[in-house]
Design a protein around this motif. Structure first.
Motif, short mmCIF file in Angstrom:
data_model
loop_
_atom_site.label_atom_id
_atom_site.label_comp_id
_atom_site.label_asym_id
_atom_site.label_seq_id
_atom_site.Cartn_x
_atom_site.Cartn_y
_atom_site.Cartn_z
N ARG A 37 1.35 12.25 1.65
CA ARG A 37 2.62 11.14 1.06
C ARG A 37 1.98 10.07 1.48
O ARG A 37 2.17 8.95 0.84
CB ARG A 37 3.87 11.72 1.44
N ALA A 38 1.53 9.83 2.90
CA ALA A 38 1.28 8.72 3.27
C ALA A 38 0.07 7.84 2.58
O ALA A 38 0.19 6.64 2.35
CB ALA A 38 0.90 8.70 4.81
N GLU A 41 1.27 6.78 -0.96
CA GLU A 41 2.24 5.56 -0.80
C GLU A 41 1.31 4.02 -0.70
O GLU A 41 2.00 3.25 -1.31
CB GLU A 41 2.95 5.35 0.45
N GLU A 42 -0.15 4.29 -0.63
CA GLU A 42 -0.82 3.12 -0.44
C GLU A 42 -1.89 3.08 -1.25
O GLU A 42 -2.39 1.88 -1.64
CB GLU A 42 -1.38 3.20 1.00
N LEU A 185 -3.52 8.23 10.51
CA LEU A 185 -2.26 8.78 10.41
C LEU A 185 -2.44 9.82 11.58
O LEU A 185 -2.98 10.81 11.61
CB LEU A 185 -2.49 9.38 8.79
N ARG A 207 0.08 4.84 11.68
CA ARG A 207 1.28 5.30 11.40
C ARG A 207 1.37 6.69 12.14
O ARG A 207 0.44 7.57 12.29
CB ARG A 207 1.28 5.80 10.02
N LEU A 209 3.09 10.24 12.09
CA LEU A 209 3.67 11.08 11.03
C LEU A 209 4.44 12.24 11.72
O LEU A 209 3.80 13.01 12.24
CB LEU A 209 2.67 11.74 9.98
#
Length: 505
Positions: A37-38, A41-42, A185, A207, A209
């Motif tokens: 997902r992360a 998103e980018e 991540l 980030r 998570l």
């Protein structure tokens, strides 16, 4: 927020699997979905993706991410390194799932020789070679691969940890063999090395998570390191009584400034007043009289007998806290006055700047410091204080913790994540602040804030934690309004009221 060691992180995974309960392969899938997902998103599905997976569970995460990206129509090439023909159980399971998926553009399992793919500027590399379990520097082929990735123009996302970087101590790591990620991540919580300045070049953006690891284990497990958060600081605020007067809100003494350094005295005194102290007296040389009277009319002035420098200790019996050091210079008469002041002062003491450098030049005086003393060095001041240049920020942090324990005092090692080392061996990191605060006078402001909080009635530990948090928060609010590049130390003071309001609201 607790910062666990690599061993504790392994136990946290194990505890979650046993007590949720959940199968380890399903927990890996949960992590892979959060990572995917992360990434999505980018980066769009037009981005070519190359996945490098190691033989352990970090590699298993990477294989699962590769499959999920392929199922989302990304063009994915996967390289699984199985040099010793031994994969972890979950890595092996995800290898089979990837093969069964049939949507991956290319899957190569390396058992001997490896011809690396060409990595273009538009390529996204996903690093799943080694995660948080690494305990020695990368060598051989893996080191060569890391160097190859580092010299390429591609973007790199690291899963949990950049390969080659260890969770805690990288003092004797081989820096050239650590992957430089653009985005890391990390799973569930930050690792200690992520808070250290000399490791930032490998982490890129960070980030954290949430993969819902056991809250019970996290709550019930002690950690030597933690990071303070806003909710922690809200709880320790002391309400201001409706019937308070200046005599009940504490009286602080600031000893600061020499001729030509009156600004340090101005900043520390203003910050002290803005931190809630009922009265602030500033002791400074005679030639600073006009500057102080005009700049800080709210302060009580106590002039030194000398024109240009602090020359003699003063009676501190009527004060609730003392902040000493900003801009006082390092002359011999000032040094003697400093140690005399420390010896005769019974209230809490904050030692900063030139006062720290004086102590560094008179190492024998370190044995005379009272228990509970608060020291606020930046890295170079700290190295001088312990008369030893550290080889890494982890080594410096360890020494700061040892100094706090030996003195039974508090050492605030200043930086992006300022570390408060406590007498009991615990270390607390600050979560506020920004690079705009890397400006002259910022440390003088911190000294004033902590001194004001001590005078206001906060215990030493709470004054240090709240002080560094408010200092950083005011800097963040100032940067949001003014930008980082033009931030001045005085702006931090100007935004202190907003910082207090945010915590009180």
């Amino acid at each position: 927020m607790k910062i666990f060691t690599a061993a504790q992180i392994h136990e946290l995974d194990k505890y979650t699997i046993e007590h949720e309960p959940i199968k380890s392969i399903d927990l890996m899938e949960r992590a892979a979905k959060a990572i995917t997902r992360a990434i999505t998103e980018e980066w769009t599905d037009r981005t070519p993706v190359v996945v490098f997976a190691g033989p352990g569970n970090n590699g298993g995460d990477a294989l699962a991410v590769a499959r999920l990206l392929a199922e989302a129509n990304y063009k994915v090439s996967v390289y699984l390194f199985n040099i010793h023909n031994k994969l972890s159980e979950d890595c092996g399971a995800n290898r089979q799932r990837l093969i069964d998926c049939k949507k991956v553009s290319k899957f190569t399992e390396i058992t001997l020789n490896f011809d690396p793919p060409e990595l273009q500027a538009d390529t996204l590399v996903i690093d799943g070679l080694f995660g948080s379990g690494l305990n020695k520097p990368l060598m051989g082929g893996f080191a060569s691969l890391v160097k190859y990735i580092n010299q390429s123009p591609c973007k790199v996302v690291a899963i949990d940890m950049p390969s080659g970087l260890m969770c805690e101590d990288n003092t004797f790591n081989i820096r050239a063999n650590i992957l430089r990620a653009d985005l890391t991540l990390t799973l569930q919580q930050m690792k200690l090395s992520m808070l250290l300045p000399d490791c930032q070049q490998y982490i890129g953006r960070l980030r954290v998570l949430d993969i819902r690891l056991s809250a019970e284990y996290i709550d019930n497990t002690d950690a030597a390191y933690r990071m303070i958060e806003e909710r922690d600081m809200r709880k320790c605020l002391i309400p201001r009584p409706d019937f308070a007067n200046k005599g009940t809100m504490g009286h602080a003494l600031i000893i600061a400034g020499s001729y030509g350094m009156a600004g340090a005295a101005v900043l520390a005194t203003k910050a002290c007043l803005r931190s809630g102290s009922g009265k602030v007296t500033v002791h400074t040389p005679k030639r600073n009289y006009t500057v102080m009277q005009v700049s800080v009319p709210e302060a009580v002035l106590q002039m030194d007998r000398e024109e240009t420098h602090f020359s003699d200790s003063v009676n501190a019996d009527d004060f609730d806290a003392l902040g000493i050091g900003p801009g006082i210079g390092m002359g011999e008469s000032t040094a003697i006055a400093l140690i005399g002041q420390i010896r005769r002062t019974q209230c809490p003491i904050v030692v900063d700047a030139d006062a720290l450098n004086i102590l560094a030049n008179h190492q024998a005086w370190m044995q005379q410091l009272p228990q509970g003393i608060i020291m606020t060095p930046h890295p170079k001041e700290f190295d001088r204080l312990v008369n030893n240049v550290s080889n890494s920020d982890y080594e410096r942090l360890t020494k700061a913790g040892q100094l706090a324990e030996r003195l039974q005092g508090y050492v605030l090692l200043k930086g992006h994540y300022t570390a408060l080392c406590m007498p009991d061996g615990n270390i607390v990191f600050n979560s506020t602040g920004n690079s705009g605060m890397a400006t002259a006078g910022s440390g003088d402001v911190l000294t004033g804030i902590i001194t004001g909080l001590l005078a206001r009635g906060y215990a030493r530990a709470e004054a240090c934690m709240l002080g560094m948090y408010l200092h950083g928060l005011a800097g963040d609010l100032a940067a949001k309004s003014l930008g980082k590049e033009s931030l001045l130390a005085g702006d931090i003071i100007d935004y202190l009221p907003q910082a207090f309001l945010r915590l009180e609201d």
